[in-house]
Design an enzyme around this catalytic site. Structure first.
Site, PDB file in Angstrom:
ATOM      1  N   SER A  19      38.026  36.246  41.183  1.00 23.48           N
ATOM      2  CA  SER A  19      36.925  35.990  40.267  1.00 23.48           C
ATOM      3  C   SER A  19      36.005  37.203  40.152  1.00 23.48           C
ATOM      4  O   SER A  19      35.734  37.894  41.136  1.00 23.48           O
ATOM      5  CB  SER A  19      36.124  34.783  40.761  1.00 23.48           C
ATOM      6  OG  SER A  19      35.029  34.514  39.930  1.00 23.48           O
ATOM      7  N   ALA A  20      35.547  37.469  38.922  1.00 22.34           N
ATOM      8  CA  ALA A  20      34.582  38.538  38.627  1.00 22.34           C
ATOM      9  C   ALA A  20      35.131  39.935  38.904  1.00 22.34           C
ATOM     10  O   ALA A  20      34.376  40.862  39.182  1.00 22.34           O
ATOM     11  CB  ALA A  20      33.280  38.331  39.395  1.00 22.34           C
ATOM     12  N   SER A  21      36.451  40.084  38.796  1.00 21.53           N
ATOM     13  CA  SER A  21      37.064  41.395  39.027  1.00 21.53           C
ATOM     14  C   SER A  21      37.693  41.982  37.771  1.00 21.53           C
ATOM     15  O   SER A  21      38.456  42.945  37.856  1.00 21.53           O
ATOM     16  CB  SER A  21      38.111  41.299  40.149  1.00 21.53           C
ATOM     17  OG  SER A  21      37.498  40.997  41.385  1.00 21.53           O
ATOM     18  N   SER A  39      29.565  29.052  31.445  1.00 22.19           N
ATOM     19  CA  SER A  39      29.794  28.570  30.079  1.00 22.19           C
ATOM     20  C   SER A  39      31.096  29.152  29.536  1.00 22.19           C
ATOM     21  O   SER A  39      31.516  30.244  29.933  1.00 22.19           O
ATOM     22  CB  SER A  39      28.620  28.942  29.174  1.00 22.19           C
ATOM     23  OG  SER A  39      28.409  30.342  29.172  1.00 22.19           O
ATOM     24  N   ARG A  40      31.716  28.431  28.614  1.00 23.84           N
ATOM     25  CA  ARG A  40      33.085  28.758  28.209  1.00 23.84           C
ATOM     26  C   ARG A  40      33.288  28.716  26.704  1.00 23.84           C
ATOM     27  O   ARG A  40      32.512  28.124  25.967  1.00 23.84           O
ATOM     28  CB  ARG A  40      34.050  27.743  28.854  1.00 23.84           C
ATOM     29  CG  ARG A  40      34.086  27.778  30.371  1.00 23.84           C
ATOM     30  CD  ARG A  40      34.937  28.899  30.891  1.00 23.84           C
ATOM     31  NE  ARG A  40      34.967  28.968  32.341  1.00 23.84           N
ATOM     32  CZ  ARG A  40      35.953  29.532  33.020  1.00 23.84           C
ATOM     33  NH1 ARG A  40      36.993  30.053  32.392  1.00 23.84           N
ATOM     34  NH2 ARG A  40      35.905  29.594  34.337  1.00 23.84           N
ATOM     35  N   LYS A  87      39.635  40.450  35.156  1.00 25.49           N
ATOM     36  CA  LYS A  87      40.968  40.046  34.681  1.00 25.49           C
ATOM     37  C   LYS A  87      40.997  39.787  33.178  1.00 25.49           C
ATOM     38  O   LYS A  87      41.867  40.303  32.472  1.00 25.49           O
ATOM     39  CB  LYS A  87      41.433  38.803  35.442  1.00 25.49           C
ATOM     40  CG  LYS A  87      42.772  38.219  34.955  1.00 25.49           C
ATOM     41  CD  LYS A  87      43.369  37.273  35.978  1.00 25.49           C
ATOM     42  CE  LYS A  87      42.499  36.057  36.201  1.00 25.49           C
ATOM     43  NZ  LYS A  87      42.621  35.049  35.134  1.00 25.49           N
TER      44      LYS A  87
END
Length: 611
Positions: free
Chosen positions: A264-266, A393-394, A268
């Site tokens: 996560s948060a890298s 949020s998405r 991708k």
């Protein structure tokens, strides 16, 4: 229960095993109505959701929804893998006995749909006709219309996908019941939510959420967690939380495909949807296949093949803008059919906004509501700096709406895999890119993938939060077996892909600035990797892999300080020696790990000691 047969007859749903499954759960849940869904029903269902207030208009052909304010993300601690064999218990999969979970979830779902509609969503999580199609069919039963709308965007939906199965009983049974969301005790000792995959029975039972992967059961629960178990049990394939992209050299016509896992948060999704740097755009074109899941298997020609089983993108809105990810931003343009969830919304103008969409929020706050529906204009002084949108949020949009989606994204044959990359967010230690030719060392590197954790969480400065292959939240069987399965699948390829580790997040130790510009420029590291695999460059050997030389890395149009470039093309041996101790402790958690992995660990450790 005659109304069940009537509904299934009217929908043309003929598969007797599916009919029996639907009838069983209609009786358990007490459903008052049955509605079988097809993708062609989307416009009607959208209209019904708008009329019911479940969706709100967000411009022409776009929609907005809010989830319950305590139902905003996956919940790892409530997510369980159950089987009938305790040997599947792993360090991360929250294993429980199948009988216990089946009884518990059935009791929780009993009578929950009294007076409500049960939507029957037949779906396929693979291109039709693929060699893995028998693992891709599923039928989700849900009580939530917005879940149906998201599934239409995220999967291939229709009765044809389950009527003509070669093995009529070979489908995933996926039952979703939202429950009484305000009274489920989310995050308390009395938490009533359970998100269970009974993997060896190919059954998914989720209770207590209407959000994201908790509710879209074809996505993470089937497409990743169940599929990973299916791949292991059959010995045929891997299912990984991986991106998949294609790079075409316009001069030569060659195309190469890369899969990769990132915690996560890298970075991708931004990498999956990247474009070529402006300075290299005349030569290279990047195509998007997927940002979240890849199924990977050995082909008859000795290469690994992959496809994205999903039909859409469920992306994080935060910080998505024209600089970070223009591809994502334009995949949700007006007319795309996109659904935004938990962003800020203006019912007067039908606009949406999230942190990072623009440098500052709209100056005129008239009409604007935050993700909970509260008026921005009514905020107190202490609330004025609170986020407008939820951090998770998405947006949900179909793959067909992504501007640079690959024309063969739905090819059942998949695409050949040239490189497998891993990347975690680390401020030091990891160079821009380091390549690994040896399969066991590549798998070892993936098993020790991690990203920086907070000191408060880990207690040791510099220690990573390990996330093997970026699958820590999605493991469905024991990690030692997982490692052995990786070695088996990749080892079956006589022409295996090259492995690599990338890191876009190195920082200067003094002022904290990023040493690499990131975003579209990240393609340069992948171009070097492709050249290395083809033998066009040699790189510089180090104890942890092959690094590019300054001359090999294409820096056309990029002006980097020499000191920064020197840092990202080198390794910190002392930090790596420290890392090896952390890695050993991490791997020791996995009883029965293949000896090839330990041999790889010892080789790297010895090389560092000699450096």
């Amino acid at each position: 229960m005659g109304f069940v047969d009537t509904a299934l007859d009217e929908a043309g749903l003929l598969n007797p095993h599916v009919r029996e499954y639907v009838a069983h759960w209609a009786e358990v849940t007490g459903a008052a109505r049955i509605e079988v869904v097809d993708a062609a029903d989307d416009a009607r269902l959208v209209a019904e959701a708008l009329e019911a207030g479940e969706l709100l208009p967000a411009g022409e052909g776009r929609y907005y929804s809010r989830s319950y304010h305590k139902d905003t993300a996956r919940s790892e601690e409530r997510t369980i893998v159950a089987t009938n064999d305790e040997r599947h218990k792993g360090e991360y999969n929250n294993w429980r006995p199948a009988a216990e979970m089946r009884e518990l979830l059935t009791s929780k779902m009993r009578g929950q749909l009294a007076g409500k509609t049960m939507y029957v969503v037949p779906y396929l999580m693979a291109p039709q006709g693929s060699p893995l199609e028998k693992y891709a069919a599923g039928v989700e039963l849900t009580d939530t219309r917005t879940v149906v709308l998201h599934m239409i965007r995220m999967a291939r939906v229709g009765v044809s996908f389950i009527n003509d199965l070669a093995e009529p009983d070979s489908f995933v049974r996926a039952v979703h019941v939202a429950g009484d969301l305000p009274n489920l005790g989310q995050g308390t000792p009395d938490d009533q939510r359970y998100f269970v995959t009974i993997a060896d029975e190919r059954t998914i039972l989720h209770y207590g959420s209407s959000y994201g992967g908790n509710a879209l059961l074809g996505k993470i629960a089937h497409g990743l967690r169940q599929a990973a178990f299916d791949g292991f049990a059959s010995g045929e394939f891997l299912s990984e939380q991986f991106l998949l992209l294609g790079i075409t050299d316009k001069q030569t016509g060659e195309k190469h495909h890369v899969v990769g896992g990132f915690p996560s948060a890298s970075g991708k999704t931004n990498l999956a949807m990247t474009l070529a740097p402006e300075a290299l755009g005349d030569r290279y074109h990047v195509e998007f296949y997927g940002d979240d899941i890849a199924w990977i298997w050995p082909g008859e020609d000795g290469r690994l093949y992959a496809f994205n089983p999903e039909g859409g993108v469920f992306g994080v809105a935060k910080d998505t803008n024209e600089l970070t990810n223009p591809t994502a931003l334009h995949s949700v343009d007006e007319g795309s059919g996109a659904i935004f969830t938990n962003v800020a919304y203006n019912p007067d103008t039908q606009e949406v906004w999230w942190e990072g969409k623009t440098p500052q929020p709209p100056a005129d706050v008239t009409g604007w509501e935050d993700w909970k529906g509260d008026k921005i204009a009514d905020r107190s002084e202490s609330e004025k700096d609170a986020p407008w949108a939820h951090p998770n949020s998405r947006f949900t949009t179909a793959l067909s709406q992504v501007p640079n989606v690959a024309p063969d994204y739905d090819d059942p044959a998949g695409v050949p895999v040239d490189a497998i990359i891993f990347g975690g967010r680390t401020r030091d230690r990891e160079p821009l890119v380091r390549a690994i030719h040896d399969v066991a060392e590549g798998v070892y590197d993936g098993l020790t993938l991690g990203a920086e954790a907070t000191f408060a969480a880990e207690g040791v400065e510099g220690q990573l939060r390990y996330d093997p292959m970026s699958m820590r939240p999605f493991m469905s069987y024991a990690e030692a077996d997982y490692a052995a399965h990786w070695l088996k699948i990749v080892g079956a390829a006589s022409k295996p892909p090259i492995f690599a580790h990338v890191n876009w997040f190195q920082r200067d130790a003094e002022d904290g600035h990023f040493l690499w510009p990131g975003y579209r420029e990240n393609l340069r590291a992948l171009l070097w990797l492709v050249q290395l695999r083809k033998g066009e460059v040699e790189g510089r050997p180090t104890p942890v892999g092959i690094l590019p030389t300054r001359e090999e890395l294409d820096l056309t149009g990029l002006d980097l300080p020499e000191a920064d470039l020197e840092r990202i093309l080198d390794i910190d041996v002392d930090r790596w020696r420290q890392e090896m101790g952390f890695r050993q402790a991490h791997l020791e958690l996995f009883e029965g790990l293949p000896e090839e992995i330990w041999e790889a660990h010892r080789r790297v450790a010895a090389a560092l000691d000699e450096a």
